[in-house]
Design an enzyme around this catalytic site. Structure first.
Site, PDB file in Angstrom:
ATOM      1  N   SER A 636       0.851  -1.188   0.000  1.00 39.26           N
ATOM      2  CA  SER A 636       0.000   0.000   0.000  1.00 39.26           C
ATOM      3  C   SER A 636       0.894   1.248   0.000  1.00 39.26           C
ATOM      4  CB  SER A 636      -0.963  -0.041   1.189  1.00 39.26           C
ATOM      5  OG  SER A 636      -1.995   0.901   1.032  1.00 39.26           O
ATOM      6  N   ASP A 711      -9.048  -4.591  -6.469  1.00 43.20           N
ATOM      7  CA  ASP A 711      -8.787  -3.649  -5.373  1.00 43.20           C
ATOM      8  C   ASP A 711      -9.740  -2.459  -5.456  1.00 43.20           C
ATOM      9  OD1 ASP A 711      -7.644  -1.961  -3.442  1.00 43.20           O
ATOM     10  OD2 ASP A 711      -5.625  -2.659  -3.899  1.00 43.20           O
ATOM     11  N   HIS A 743      -7.672  -5.170  -1.900  1.00 48.42           N
ATOM     12  CA  HIS A 743      -6.452  -4.605  -1.318  1.00 48.42           C
ATOM     13  C   HIS A 743      -5.813  -5.572  -0.327  1.00 48.42           C
ATOM     14  CE1 HIS A 743      -3.781  -1.262  -0.858  1.00 48.42           C
ATOM     15  NE2 HIS A 743      -3.994  -1.144   0.429  1.00 48.42           N
TER      16      HIS A 743
END
Length: 771
Positions: A636, A711, A743
């Site tokens: 991330s 995602d 994600h």
């Protein structure tokens, strides 16, 4: 006598509870020959962390302790268990596998779970006691059940749609939930009816809008009054929010979703708040635009603000709303008359209070409490560290007393015992910011109160309390002790283990204890002299040999990576493979105060990269580190950091793994991005400098990009942009894409695949342990 029974566990009950819950703590065994700790075993069941109870609660009458417990054969599936303190027995109250339908959740519920970071869990993920203590409301597989203590389970809903945000009203008379964009309410046991209108695909009642769920930690859009007479309900219209076409690419097909996603600089949903009766009658709109300062709110668009928090006064006579401006430099607390919707500002918080006149941003918090006497316990960073203040109700919250002070951060308001005048909070240690402890202080003390630490040094702690602030539920862990949960009295004395989780011979991690390596901690200096904390775990070092480094990072605002808590078996598995584990918290990360966070303001991808570089340069000075084999890995924001680090310092790192990276901040959402970066319209240069796209062709070191192809948070376009830029410039790299994953790319099979892929990539590029 009855109240005393509710306030404290009796000694007999405590002893009974301790006996039934766990065996005495055993010494760690080092006699067993070490077993190989594979990634397959790290993510398999039972969990090597041991039992991980969730949502521990006491029944209203204090007789039962309930907990969600994961299964030995399925670490991600939770069932509801209850301990009868009078009988001294445990029993499974709801078997999620036997009762559940197993049907697929709706897309809305899946996305809500993703935003609450529980998308990987199965079975029961939450529950709520009825007010009379005779039963528990249980959401399961998209429907609702009422489990009675006698063993009967009544199914309350049976629909194709999921019941979102289920809740019992404050007094327990009503059950409520969101279905098909409407709020439904019914008396417990009776059919529920919608109390809000159905107004089209873009208008929703009773839900939190996307940025509230994802970035503000607000996961509901309705709030019951304490007397059950009224309910405050959010209505949001997202018709003006831009659409991101999200292709959830799966193994055998692709589903396309048109997701309303407010990217930085674009329009947010229009949010309104209404108060109504449980049947939807007497509906009034709350004035959320009251007294907006033209210096902080948009005159052109008075609806351009955030609805941050909503709370009822304890007596139900007022509703309190926290309103945040779009720039997140200002916050008002509005007091609302629920019968008319009229509002007035009763408290204001300004970011410049904490920054010597500079704007920066306000961090939202749940660390506040309205007391029965009208006082307010409030958390603020106005002096540069997060501390607690007491605003006085008899002065209309104009006067206040300071409760905590020092170079530490209060991370959680745990509870308040108003009867005894005690407040409990969680905070970093002033002596060691890598630990967190539970403290108490006397609210009624004359002059500044002296805080008392209730937990022992050497551990990271989390804690919560019952509504009356009478019983502490504490979880502690250390680098060599997995999480242990216990009940304590107001002085911190342990009354009983909820889960001792002793590292004895029966613990799942026992076969791997012989190779468990200790964690070392230290500091290095940033370029401005700021101390940066690091942690390191090494294999058993052989003289004269140099070892590769697996350098993990996150780097963005929020998480504190380096702490003295249990970090799970993954770290040890990497060390078992012959790598040094290393992590460092750069400036911008949490729990070190405002001055430590603020350097990333309008400068993402700058100071963090320099701080991580300092970590790499320190590693290269160590005689047991191979200076040519330092690999970086992040997910991330950490994936973004990998790209920026490789671009900034070619040749410094041997290889980089970039997982689910943000590559261009114009692609990320409003509330998060604009808090730190402003808008693309007003701060174009900051966005250009922070982007990972323009310098993508400067990457010369081996790079592996990983992304989930469904995602909904860091949308897949982030990956495709950098992939395309590197392909068009004929820059070599590798990638691993996961069809159908969001994600969160994790699970018993997928997680080992991900990490085996990472280490095959490192081995293929020469980042290998010594012979």
């Amino acid at each position: 006598m009855e109240e005393k029974k509710l306030r404290h566990l009796t000694l007999a009950a405590a002893l009974s509870l301790s006996t039934c819950l766990s065996a005495p703590l055993a010494a760690q065994s080092t006699e067993t020959a070490p077993m190989e700790l594979t990634f397959e075993r790290v993510f398999a069941s039972p969990s090597l962390d041991g039992p991980t109870p969730r949502a521990v609660k006491l029944s209203p009458d204090g007789r039962y302790l309930t907990v969600l417990r994961n299964r030995e054969d399925d670490r991600e599936r939770y069932d509801l268990w209850a301990f009868d303190r009078e009988a001294g027995q445990w029993a499974m109250l709801v078997d999620s596998k036997a009762l559940g339908s197993g049907r697929e959740l709706s897309e809305d519920e899946k996305m809500q779970r993703e935003r609450a970071r529980v998308g990987n869990l199965k079975g029961i993920i939450d529950y709520q006691w009825t007010e009379d203590g005779t039963g528990v409301l249980v959401p399961l597989d998209g429907d609702l059940y009422l489990a009675r203590l006698g063993g009967d389970v009544v199914r309350l809903t049976d629909t194709e749609e999921s019941e979102l945000n289920p809740a019992l009203s404050s007094k327990g008379r009503y059950v409520s939930f969101v279905r098909d964009r409407q709020l439904w309410v019914g008396e417990v046991g009776a059919d529920a009816q919608p109390i809000t209108p159905k107004e089209g695909e873009a208008i929703r009642w009773g839900e939190a809008e996307f940025v509230a769920q994802e970035e503000m930690s607000r996961h509901t859009g309705y709030w019951w009054s304490p007397d059950d007479r009224r309910v405050a309900v959010e209505r949001f219209d997202e018709s003006m929010v831009g659409i991101v076409t999200r292709a959830a690419i799966g193994a055998t097909g692709t589903k396309v979703f048109d997701q309303r996603y407010p990217v930085a600089g674009s329009q947010n949903a229009k949010v309104e708040l209404f108060v109504m009766n449980p049947d939807g009658g007497d509906r009034v709109e709350v004035d959320l635009r009251s007294n907006q300062s033209p210096d902080y709110y948009s005159a052109e668009d008075p609806d351009d603000f955030y609805l941050a928090r909503v709370d009822w006064a304890p007596d139900g006579r007022a509703l309190y709303v926290q309103r945040q401006n779009r720039q997140q430099t200002w916050m008002d607390v509005l007091k609302v008359d629920p019968s008319t919707g009229a509002s007035e500002i009763v408290l204001q918080e300004e970011a410049s209070q904490a920054h010597s006149g500079e704007g920066y941003w306000i961090n939202l918090s749940d660390n506040y409490r309205i007391l029965d006497n009208g006082d307010l316990i409030w958390w603020s960073e106005r002096d540069g560290f997060g501390h607690l203040y007491r605003y006085l109700g008899d002065e209309g919250w104009r006067g206040y007393q300071r409760l905590t002070k020092g170079n530490f951060v209060v991370t959680k308001l745990v509870g308040v015992n108003e009867q005894d005048g005690h407040l409990f909070y969680l905070a970093t240690s002033e002596d060691d910011p890598l630990e967190q402890h539970v403290y108490s202080l006397d609210l009624d003390a004359e002059g500044p109160a002296t805080a008392q630490r209730l937990t022992e040094p050497g551990f990271m702690h989390t804690a919560k309390m019952d509504a009356k602030g009478q019983t502490l539920l504490i979880t502690r862990s250390s680098d060599n002790s997995p999480p242990q949960t216990y009940i304590a009295d107001e002085q911190g004395n342990r009354l009983a283990w909820v889960e001792e989780n002793a590292l004895d011979s029966d613990h799942p991690y026992a076969p791997y204890l012989a190779s468990h390596r200790p964690v070392e901690y230290g500091t290095i200096e940033a370029d401005d002299g700021t101390p940066l904390y690091w942690e390191m775990v090494t294999p058993e070092l052989e003289p004269g040999k140099r070892y590769p480094v697996y350098f993990y990072h996150y780097g963005g605002p929020g998480p504190q990576v380096v702490s003295k808590g249990w970090d799970g078996a993954l770290r040890q598995a990497i060390v078992d493979k012959g790598y040094i584990w290393f992590a460092l918290d750069n400036r911008g990360s949490a729990n070190r105060g405002v001055a430590f966070e603020q350097p990333i303001y309008r400068a993402m991808g700058g100071v963090e990269v320099r701080d991580q570089k300092a970590g790499a340069e320190y590693l290269k000075t160590l005689d047991f580190v191979d200076p040519d084999k330092i690999a970086i890995d992040g997910w991330s924001y950490g994936g973004y950091m990998t790209l920026k680090q490789l671009q900034a310092d070619p040749g410094l790192y041997a290889a980089g793994i970039s997982g689910a990276p943000v590559t261009r901040w114009e692609l990320y959402d409003t509330h998060y991005t604009e808090r730190f970066m402003g808008t693309p319209q007003a701060d174009a240069q900051a966005y250009e400098l922070s982007s990972a796209i323009p310098d993508a062709t400067k990457v010369t070191d081996p790079l592996l990009i990983i992304h989930g192809m469904a995602d909904d948070n860091v949308v897949f376009e982030n990956a495709t942009e950098v992939i395309s830029a590197m392909q068009e410039a004929n820059v070599p790299f590798e990638m691993m894409l996961y069809p159908g994953y969001t994600h969160r790319v994790s699970g018993e099979k997928i997680s080992p695949h991900r990490y085996n892929t990472v280490f095959r990539f490192l081995e293929q590029n020469g980042v290998t342990p010594p012979d």
